[in-house]
Design an enzyme around this catalytic site. Structure first.
Site, PDB file in Angstrom:
ATOM      1  CG  HIS A   1      -7.393   8.180  -1.987  1.00 52.45           C
ATOM      2  ND1 HIS A   1      -6.069   7.846  -2.094  1.00 52.45           N
ATOM      3  CD2 HIS A   1      -8.070   7.007  -2.022  1.00 52.45           C
ATOM      4  CE1 HIS A   1      -5.942   6.536  -2.215  1.00 52.45           C
ATOM      5  NE2 HIS A   1      -7.137   6.008  -2.166  1.00 52.45           N
TER       6      HIS A   1
ATOM      7  CG  HIS B   1      -2.090   0.835   1.157  1.00 52.60           C
ATOM      8  ND1 HIS B   1      -2.334   1.860   2.035  1.00 52.60           N
ATOM      9  CD2 HIS B   1      -3.106   0.842   0.274  1.00 52.60           C
ATOM     10  CE1 HIS B   1      -3.461   2.454   1.712  1.00 52.60           C
ATOM     11  NE2 HIS B   1      -3.951   1.861   0.650  1.00 52.60           N
TER      12      HIS B   1
END
Length: 623
Positions: A509, A278
């Protein structure tokens, strides 16, 4: 697994950000609140409180349908992410128009992708629907064909490749930024609110150096789009992609890169279930030196289009003189040592040359601390190398206690939520809050429990009224399965708002965590990171707190006042337009955070919302 509801069938997908084992399967579940109960955003009687009362009487939720990658269908896409995202992504690019009579998800959808221009972002914890690329679409005109001859048709429709006007991009360096913290540019807002923000094309442009080679660490990739972000003069320079894809998804990623001979790959090892790669970072090697960018955006267009994203841009690091000692070029925050240690955690020969390059450069001007996560189980001193215990160690060693600190709230914002247990004491209000409440080395038995924790996560109405409308919710993958197992969490939620920066309708985000003064004018510390609110990202204690287990790769930077010769940071209320250097910190949300009203509900991506249209006149009906 499909579950019948008043809206037909909707898919219950597994999340890669899940921490707990799936619940036992129930062959014939008793009646429970339907998706419609959550989707009705206009009737308070059907809000989350009703779900809480009803769910306490119902049987356990059926297990999520967890499939191995080897059983995935042979599907193609230009966007690589996780499989749990497929159902949502299908709905994103096949919008259903709002009608006076509420439609059913079983109704044949109108194919309006090309007209509405739904450009969708893959989130970090869910995978896009890769069947989307098979949708029929018009052939490009001769003019467009000339521009797109190296780019396959996008599953998002023709608007996905639409270029911003030239005046959108800067021709000179942005205003000096004391903290080197930037937001990304947003299409569709006033130009002054982009003054001081950055686009990926600017980061990779000659404004910042004459690029020789680069590495892109990320989770979601659209390689044809990524290549186009490099300026023509750098477009054939070597690029290494560091990813966490396996098997079929890895093959699809490699296939994307076939037209580009200058791209190489490095696969991150993911040996623990539900872990993801990630981390979002760029390593940029120039003729003039070296630079690091740590950010929150995936390498897809939609993440750089109408999203609120953040990044730290390092100074240009000069090359050290030959025969410099190994300790040369270190910063007071030990950033060089920690970056090398993070890269070594990949155990990849492909990164060896980059580790040596870092050692050859002077990183002494760095004033942020690196906080990473690397998959594994750690004991002893190694427990403080990664995740939230790494953050705890830095806060303990590099901050001082504040008088009345229990009144200083903690604020976290994120775009995805993992499973945290049946109540707050299992992780959130225990080990994680203890970390976030740490200030200095003094032992505080009650400070963490007395400290207020505000969690900022978009409500349904936040998403509905955003620039993108409901499709923005495809990047906020909080699932109904996870939500129903932790209804206690929703009492912490606050609405997303960033009106003061002119970006209130660009859905976040970004992931940030901070400790503020009671009047929200000062900061004790600030962190921007790829890590969402999950044990997979931050780690969870095991074996009577003698071991920590981390599932995913994550990376962020921590700002501490002591590294800037300050006692506290002053919060900058209106960071845009940026006109000159400021000693105040540009916090990217409005303060104080606003608690959910009785009618607000957290956005849940895999249930329908049909009671009100979004900003494009569409509703949200997961397939």
């Amino acid at each position: 697994m499909s579950q019948d509801s008043q809206h037909g069938k909707w898919t219950m997908s597994s999340s890669e950000d899940e921490d707990d084992a799936p619940a036992p399967a129930v062959s014939k579940p008793a009646e429970r609140p339907t998706a419609r109960a959550l989707a009705d955003t206009n009737e308070g009687s059907k809000n989350m409180d009703a779900l809480i009362r009803s769910s306490q009487k119902s049987d356990p939720i059926p297990s999520t349908d967890i499939k191995s990658e080897s059983s995935s269908p042979a599907i193609s896409s230009k966007t690589i992410g996780s499989e749990a995202r497929q159902a949502a992504h299908s709905n994103q690019h096949n919008p259903v128009k709002f009608e006076t009579k509420v439609p059913s998800p079983a109704v044949k959808r109108k194919k309006e992708t090309e007209e509405s221009g739904w450009a969708l972002s893959s989130s970090d914890d869910e995978r896009p629907d890769e069947k989307a690329s098979q949708t029929k679409r018009r052939s490009p005109s001769p003019k467009r064909k000339k521009v797109e001859d190296k780019r396959p048709p996008s599953p998002h429709g023709p608007s996905y490749y639409k270029e911003e006007p030239e005046e959108f991009f800067e021709t000179s360096l942005p205003p000096e930024n004391t903290f080197r913290f930037y937001l990304t540019k947003v299409t569709g807002i006033e130009k002054k609110y982009n003054n001081g923000a950055l686009h990926i094309k600017e980061i990779l442009s000659p404004l910042f150096g004459t690029l020789k080679e680069s590495v892109q660490f990320n989770y979601c990739f659209d390689i044809p789009w990524m290549v186009q972000q490099y300026p023509p003069e750098f477009r054939d320079k070597p690029v290494m992609i560091v990813h966490g894809e396996k098997r079929e998804s890895k093959a699809r990623l490699i296939q994307q890169a076939q037209p580009y001979g200058h791209i190489r790959f490095c696969q991150a090892k993911l040996d623990i279930a539900f872990g993801t790669h990630h981390t979002k970072m760029m390593l940029l090697w120039y003729e003039e030196g070296f630079r690091v960018v740590i950010l929150t955006s995936n390498l897809i267009r939609a993440d750089w289009y109408q999203k609120t994203q953040g990044l730290w841009l390092s100074p240009l690091y000069p090359r050290l003189p030959e025969d410099s000692p190994a300790s040369a070029g270190e910063s007071p925050t030990y950033f060089k040592r920690d970056l090398v240690e993070y890269l070594e955690a990949y155990r990849s020969p492909e990164l060896a040359e980059w580790i040596e390059r870092i050692k050859e450069h002077d990183l002494s001007e760095t004033r942020v601390y690196l906080i990473g996560s690397a998959p594994g189980r750690y004991q002893g001193a190694d427990m403080e190398r990664w995740g939230h215990l790494r953050l705890r160690k830095l806060l303990r060693e590099n901050t001082r206690p504040i008088l009345g600190e229990e009144a200083w709230p903690i604020i976290g914002q994120f775009s995805s939520i993992g499973s945290m247990g049946i109540d707050k004491t299992k992780w959130l209000a225990a080990e994680f809050q203890q970390t976030l409440a740490t200030l200095g080395s003094a032992k505080k038995s009650s400070a963490s429990s007395e400290t207020t924790l505000h969690l900022v996560y978009p409500s349904v109405d936040n998403v509905r009224t955003s620039l993108e409308g409901y499709p923005a919710g495809g990047s906020l993958p909080y699932s109904i399965q996870t939500a129903q197992r932790q209804l206690w969490l929703h009492s912490y939620f606050h609405r997303w708002s960033s009106e003061s920066s002119g970006r209130g309708h660009a859905m976040p985000h970004i992931k940030t965590y901070m400790r503020t003064s009671p009047d929200f004018t000062e900061l004790a510390w600030f962190l921007v990171t790829s890590a969402n609110l999950s044990k997979a990202a931050w780690g969870g204690l095991e074996k009577n707190n003698t071991q920590i287990m981390v599932r995913s790769y994550e990376l962020g930077v921590l700002y501490l006042p002591s590294a800037f010769n300050m006692t506290k940071f002053t919060i900058q209320k209106n960071p845009f337009p940026a006109t000159s250097s400021s000693s105040s910190f540009p916090v990217p949300i409005d303060l104080p955070p606003q608690r959910y009203s009785s009618k607000d509900q957290p956005w849940i991506w895999n249930i329908p919302y049909t009671q009100a249209p979004d900003t494009h006149g569409n509703v949200w009906v997961p397939s």
